[in-house]
Structures are given as C-alpha cells and as structure tokens.
Design an enzyme around this catalytic site. Sequence first.
Site, PDB file in Angstrom:
ATOM      1  N   GLU A 117      79.427  60.786 108.870  1.00  0.00           N
ATOM      2  CA  GLU A 117      79.536  60.660 110.322  1.00  0.00           C
ATOM      3  C   GLU A 117      78.403  61.417 111.014  1.00  0.00           C
ATOM      4  O   GLU A 117      77.848  60.940 112.016  1.00  0.00           O
ATOM      5  CB  GLU A 117      80.892  61.168 110.792  1.00  0.00           C
ATOM      6  CG  GLU A 117      82.057  60.318 110.314  1.00  0.00           C
ATOM      7  CD  GLU A 117      83.351  60.631 111.032  1.00  0.00           C
ATOM      8  OE1 GLU A 117      83.600  60.032 112.089  1.00  0.00           O
ATOM      9  OE2 GLU A 117      84.101  61.501 110.531  1.00  0.00           O
ATOM     10  N   GLU A 137      88.922  58.821 104.792  1.00  0.00           N
ATOM     11  CA  GLU A 137      90.050  59.466 105.471  1.00  0.00           C
ATOM     12  C   GLU A 137      91.361  58.707 105.279  1.00  0.00           C
ATOM     13  O   GLU A 137      92.445  59.304 105.330  1.00  0.00           O
ATOM     14  CB  GLU A 137      89.739  59.603 106.964  1.00  0.00           C
ATOM     15  CG  GLU A 137      88.727  60.691 107.302  1.00  0.00           C
ATOM     16  CD  GLU A 137      87.289  60.240 107.190  1.00  0.00           C
ATOM     17  OE1 GLU A 137      86.394  60.986 107.629  1.00  0.00           O
ATOM     18  OE2 GLU A 137      87.035  59.129 106.651  1.00  0.00           O
TER      19      GLU A 137
END
Length: 265
Positions: A117, A137
Amino acid sequence: MTSPIRIETGSDPELAVVTINHPPLNLYDREMHAALAETVTALERDRPRGALFRAEGKVVSGGVDVRDSFLPIAQNGDVDAGTAYFAELVELGERVHRLPFPTVFAAHGLTLTWAFELALACDLIVAGESASFGLIEATVGLTPAMGGTQRLAQRCGQGRAKYFVMTAGRFGAAEMERWGAVDRMVPDDELDGTARELARSLAAGPTVAHAATKEILATLAADGLDTANARTGEIAGKLFGTEDLRGAMDSFVERGHGKATFRGA
C-alpha cells in the site's frame, strides 16, 4: 531505541532515501506506525526534491504484526478504535501520495499488505524480478486500509483489484508489471542501483513541473477529466513564473535540448 525507519541523504542532499529496517520481517506494528508518521512529517517539512523508499532484509515486509496492531481491537469488538486506526492509515497513505516531489519505491522479496500500500502511494514502483506482492488482509477478515485497494484499481482496473484483494494471493513482479501495477521490473542484483538512479534523476529534474504533473493527475482521480482539463491551465501556467522554466528555456536556445540544470524553484 533505533527507529525502524531512517531517512538519509548521503552525498546527494536533493534525494531523501527512506529505509525500512525492522528485522526480521519488517512487520507493521505500533512502533512502525509511529515511525512512518514521523517520516512522512519530516518529508513534508524538509521538502527534498525526491524520495526513494526501500527496505533492508530479505523482504520488504511480511505484513502486519496482527497481535500488536489488530488483536486487542478485535478482541474488544471496538469499532470506534478500529475506525480511528484505519483513518490514520488512510491519512498516512494519502500524505505520501500527495508529497510535492517524485517518489520511487524499490520492492524486493515479499512486499505484503501495508508495504505494498505504501508502494502504491508512491509515484513509481521498481521491482526485482523475484519480488512478489500481496494484500492478504482477507485472511484475517479485514480489507486493506491504507488506500491500497483504490490505488491498485486506479493502476490496473477494479476487476483486477478485486481479484487481488479478495483472493488474498501473492503475485509475482512479472505479472504485476503486465497489469501495470509495477512500473519497471529489473534483475534482482540491479534493483538497488536502478531505483536509486531513477530517484536521483527525478530529483535532479524539473521538480516543480513534476509537482504540477502530480497535481493534475490527482485532480483527474478525484474529480474527473473535465475538471482536470479545466484546472490544467492554472496549474501548468504557474510554471512560467519559475526560475527552472526560464533557465531551461535559455539553455535550450543557447545549447540545445537536454542540457538544462534545474534547482526546483
């Protein structure tokens, strides 16, 4: 205590080299969270002309230290705490994305979750050929929360972003380059040198113009093509008031193309 992130300029003060070093796996924990916030604040304050993000160790990051970062919130079912923490993560990613100078991310080994990210928040991603990436995630019932899903979709489309995030898979550098998620793939032993040279060249270039390019593209992403077109004259027109443009124009007339020196002013 040594910070898990350090900023160095070395012999090139125009370029900030941001190194992640939190062995053994550069996991994201509370210490890393605080260090990243401090690092972004320092970059905003010091305004180098470019930044390179890289990591020490066999991997960029193995992901998040779930026990330290998420488990207490999850065990308490604390929605407010989770919302606040994710809001901080989104803000950090956005602040990196909006830094007013070129940013390059060098990826090697595993680049998972927060690290990918962070890479997606940078302008350019250079990857070693054996690098792999993942937003995993979903394996713990979460979704990425530093802006990675959105930025991945901007780079390679919503379908691929959904596939990438929902399958929680790991994807190699070659595939990511084909998707457009990675900008350049190089042999592993050339990664550090290539990424540093790219970052140096951008930092030595017309960085005020680069900032204008970033602002136009940010406007496109936020408000669409018509608004970006409407604002381009205003954003680009300001460059005529810069020393860099005047000097480059004079250099072009006197010596030809590609010989100008830029100061970032």
